[in-house]
Write an enzyme that holds these catalytic residues in place. Structure first.
Site, mmCIF file in Angstrom:
data_model
loop_
_atom_site.group_PDB
_atom_site.id
_atom_site.type_symbol
_atom_site.label_atom_id
_atom_site.label_comp_id
_atom_site.label_asym_id
_atom_site.label_seq_id
_atom_site.Cartn_x
_atom_site.Cartn_y
_atom_site.Cartn_z
ATOM 1 N N ILE A 119 -25.040 -93.140 -16.468
ATOM 2 C CA ILE A 119 -23.911 -94.319 -16.826
ATOM 3 C C ILE A 119 -23.813 -94.957 -15.513
ATOM 4 O O ILE A 119 -23.683 -96.119 -15.536
ATOM 5 C CB ILE A 119 -22.731 -93.581 -17.513
ATOM 6 C CG1 ILE A 119 -23.100 -92.975 -18.527
ATOM 7 C CG2 ILE A 119 -22.026 -95.184 -18.028
ATOM 8 C CD1 ILE A 119 -24.104 -93.482 -19.608
ATOM 9 N N GLU A 120 -23.414 -94.323 -14.401
ATOM 10 C CA GLU A 120 -22.834 -95.001 -12.981
ATOM 11 C C GLU A 120 -23.764 -95.537 -12.165
ATOM 12 O O GLU A 120 -23.754 -96.680 -12.001
ATOM 13 C CB GLU A 120 -22.192 -93.665 -12.255
ATOM 14 C CG GLU A 120 -20.807 -93.379 -12.733
ATOM 15 C CD GLU A 120 -19.654 -94.098 -12.440
ATOM 16 O OE1 GLU A 120 -19.844 -95.416 -11.991
ATOM 17 O OE2 GLU A 120 -18.539 -94.146 -13.015
#
Length: 643
Positions: A119-120
């Site tokens: 996600i990051e």
């Protein structure tokens, strides 16, 4: 023939009878449900025994509860309709995922945490956001420094896979301890612990349970955990989403090793017999062509290349492995002046050292080519590293394979001898080496190339000894302890100034509180085995006060079921318990942006209002005002709203 018929009828009845009974006992829906459960049980059995693939291992430890299901469904739809992107990200994760899963398991964290870089950063090791976050774990500059990730013009610890993973998991552990919920901890990782703390307080004031779904969050943070859960759900059952999930082996991809001196990145890759791009995939933190080791930096190599590297590194001529000198500006210096002194162009110096200004700030580390002119006449520069091993690497020129030269090699080591001004004396060994050959593992040496080494060493064990006079500046420094101490003090002053400029924040108060807590722990360790014999009139409270510990710790250490003591009873005094709590409290105070008070507290055996107030860092007077008339019982819940 008749006997054969009877046998066939008997066998047929044995086969059909259970089937008829089954059909009569269950409806068609029941049969379908049973088949579905059977398939599910089969899949679970396969998943539990799958060890060849990292996914099987992770599925056994997925623990997070789903939040905002409608948002999770939206992101599941997006990822499943972009299967190529999903699998490209998975393929990028292969060098790092096993290590991250392993580290999360060591800390007993849910397996979902290991998917957070998806996600990051989409597992792009040097990814940068528009707001300044960077690396696999997207640390902001300040947060990175707070968790030990150094950032200079030559190195960015946020891109260091090994160091940044450790820092991110440490930060997440702290956030989970602060909020007691993984969804809230992840929200704080994205939005900041102070912001989440304020959102919790707003919910509490409104009489709403402070859960992830109830908090007023910005759009990015509201989607943050559902995105992670969508990825988790797809990995849990990729076939249901039409994803052909790429396999990631359940075995380590790399190994972390330490080296004793700087080395060209190309040389390191050559010694490991891997490509430079593969080396940079695992070691993306350096902005320069040199790997500069420090105590907290690890070189990551494919596990299949470690033995090759170590064997070649041991046999290599170390002087051939570094093409640069590392200097630090003593005073602000113009790049043009530096170029004139070194023979390098201004553009080359700026490009190599990631400089955007035409002036080099004081304390800034720089790389200067060893082959440049007049590198020994830089009056405004000093050696940038206090590690004496770096001096060895700096002292030698880079030579092509087969080139012979006679040159002195200087080895500087630290000794435990202390001179009068408390500076460590240096032990200096001077070695003359003749006919050395540079190592190149990719090209064979010419047949007529030979190497011969002649070593003559003289050692001065302390600064007080009197070696024969030589023209070497380091040897003269060793002869004079006062000059040495002054030089060391000057170097330390410059390093301290650089550290202040690069860190940009002062952590004096935090360090002081932690040192004080550690001092208490050391004192407690020295009297760890303390016992108290109960005298007439002793109470748990009086004993706890006498030894400056908590009543709850006293009860726990002695496994007491009540508060009644018998004269002559021997109690163990755990002096470490309070000290460790103080250290944890000091760390929390230093790191926390906001004092987050939980909505309620469950009373434990031995708790008092005073001990609870100390534990939660709230005034005991406020606690007594609300709960002072209650008799505390283990398991009782105290409401802490509006404290």
């Amino acid at each position: 023939m008749a006997q054969l018929k009877h046998m066939v009828l008997a066998l047929t009845s044995l086969v059909l009878a259970p089937s008829i009974t089954f059909a009569q006992s269950y409806t068609s829906n029941g049969i379908g449900l049973s088949i579905m459960n059977l398939n599910a049980a089969t899949l679970k059995g396969k998943k539990a025994h799958s060890t060849h693939d990292i996914w099987g291992r992770m599925r056994q430890d997925f623990r997070m509860t789903e939040v905002n299901p409608e948002i999770v469904r939206k992101h599941e739809q997006y990822y499943s309709s972009h299967g190529d992107y999903f699998n490209r990200t998975i393929l990028r994760s292969q060098p790092y995922l096993y290590h991250i899963v392993n580290e999360a398991e060591k800390r007993q964290m849910p397996a979902e945490v290991a998917l957070l870089p998806f996600i990051e950063s989409a597992f792009v090791s040097k990814a940068k956001s528009r707001v300044g976050a960077s690396g696999l774990w997207q640390f902001m500059p300040h947060s990175g420094r707070q968790y030990g990730l150094e950032q200079t013009n030559l190195y960015d610890g946020r891109h260091d896979v090994y160091a940044a993973t450790d820092a991110a998991l440490t930060y997440l552990q702290y956030l989970y301890g602060l909020f007691g919920d993984w969804s809230l901890a992840l929200a704080a990782y994205n939005w900041g612990e102070g912001n989440v703390g304020k959102a919790i307080k707003r919910a509490q004031l409104a009489g709403i349970a402070p859960t992830y779904e109830n908090l007023r969050l910005p759009n990015e943070t509201r989607n943050y955990v559902p995105k992670l859960l969508a990825v988790r759900n797809i990995i849990e059952n990729p076939q249901a989403f039409g994803i052909n999930l790429a396999s990631v082996p359940n075995r380590p991809y790399f190994e972390a090793i330490s080296i004793d001196q700087p080395i060209d990145i190309d040389a390191a890759a050559r010694l490991a017999n891997i490509s430079t791009s593969e080396f940079l995939t695992l070691n993306p933190s350096f902005k320069s062509p040199v790997f500069i080791p420090k105590e907290n930096r690890k070189m990551l190599l494919p596990i299949t290349a470690v033995n090759t590297f170590e064997r070649n590194y041991r046999s290599a001529d170390k002087s051939s492995l570094l093409s640069w000198n590392v200097f630090k500006a003593f005073t602000p210096t113009r790049v043009a002046d530096l170029a004139a002194q070194t023979g390098m162009s201004s553009a080359e110096i700026k490009r190599l050292n990631n400089l955007s200004s035409n002036t080099v700030p004081a304390g800034r580390s720089l790389l200067i080519s060893k082959n440049s002119l007049n590198t020994q006449t830089l009056d405004s520069f000093i050696n940038s590293d206090t590690d004496p091993l770096l001096n060895i690497a700096m002292a030698q020129p880079v030579l092509p394979p087969g080139t012979f030269v006679t040159h002195p090699a200087i080895t500087v080591t630290q000794s435990n001898n202390v001179v009068s001004n408390n500076q460590e004396a240096l032990t200096i060994t001077r070695t003359s080496t003749v006919a050395t050959t540079a190592l190149n593992t990719q090209q064979p040496l010419p047949e007529n190339t030979t190497a011969q080494t002649v070593t003559v060493a003289t050692t001065t064990p302390t600064a007080a000894a009197s070696p024969e006079p030589v023209n070497d500046a380091l040897m003269q420094m060793a002869q004079n302890a006062q000059l040495q101490a002054a030089a060391a003090a000057s170097v330390q002053k410059v390093l301290a100034q650089a550290e202040r400029e690069e860190a940009q924040v002062s952590r004096v108060a935090e360090n002081r509180s932690e040192r004080a807590a550690r001092k208490i722990i050391n004192v407690a360790d020295s009297r760890r085995n303390v016992a108290h014999k109960v005298n007439k009139g002793d109470t748990l409270f009086s004993i706890a006060q006498r030894y400056n510990i908590n009543v709850a710790d006293l009860v726990t250490a002695n496994n007491l079921r009540g508060h009644n003591l018998q004269v002559g009873q021997v109690l163990k005094i755990d002096t470490n318990a309070k000290s460790k709590r103080m250290l944890a409290s000091a760390r929390r105070t230093g790191n926390s942006k906001a004092n987050i008070i939980p909505a309620s507290y469950t009373v434990k055996k031995g708790d008092t209002l005073t001990s609870i107030a100390q534990r939660l860092n709230i005034p005991v007077s406020k606690l007594k005002k609300v709960h002072g008339k209650q008799v505390l019982r283990p398991g009782q819940k105290l409401k802490l709203t509006n404290m």
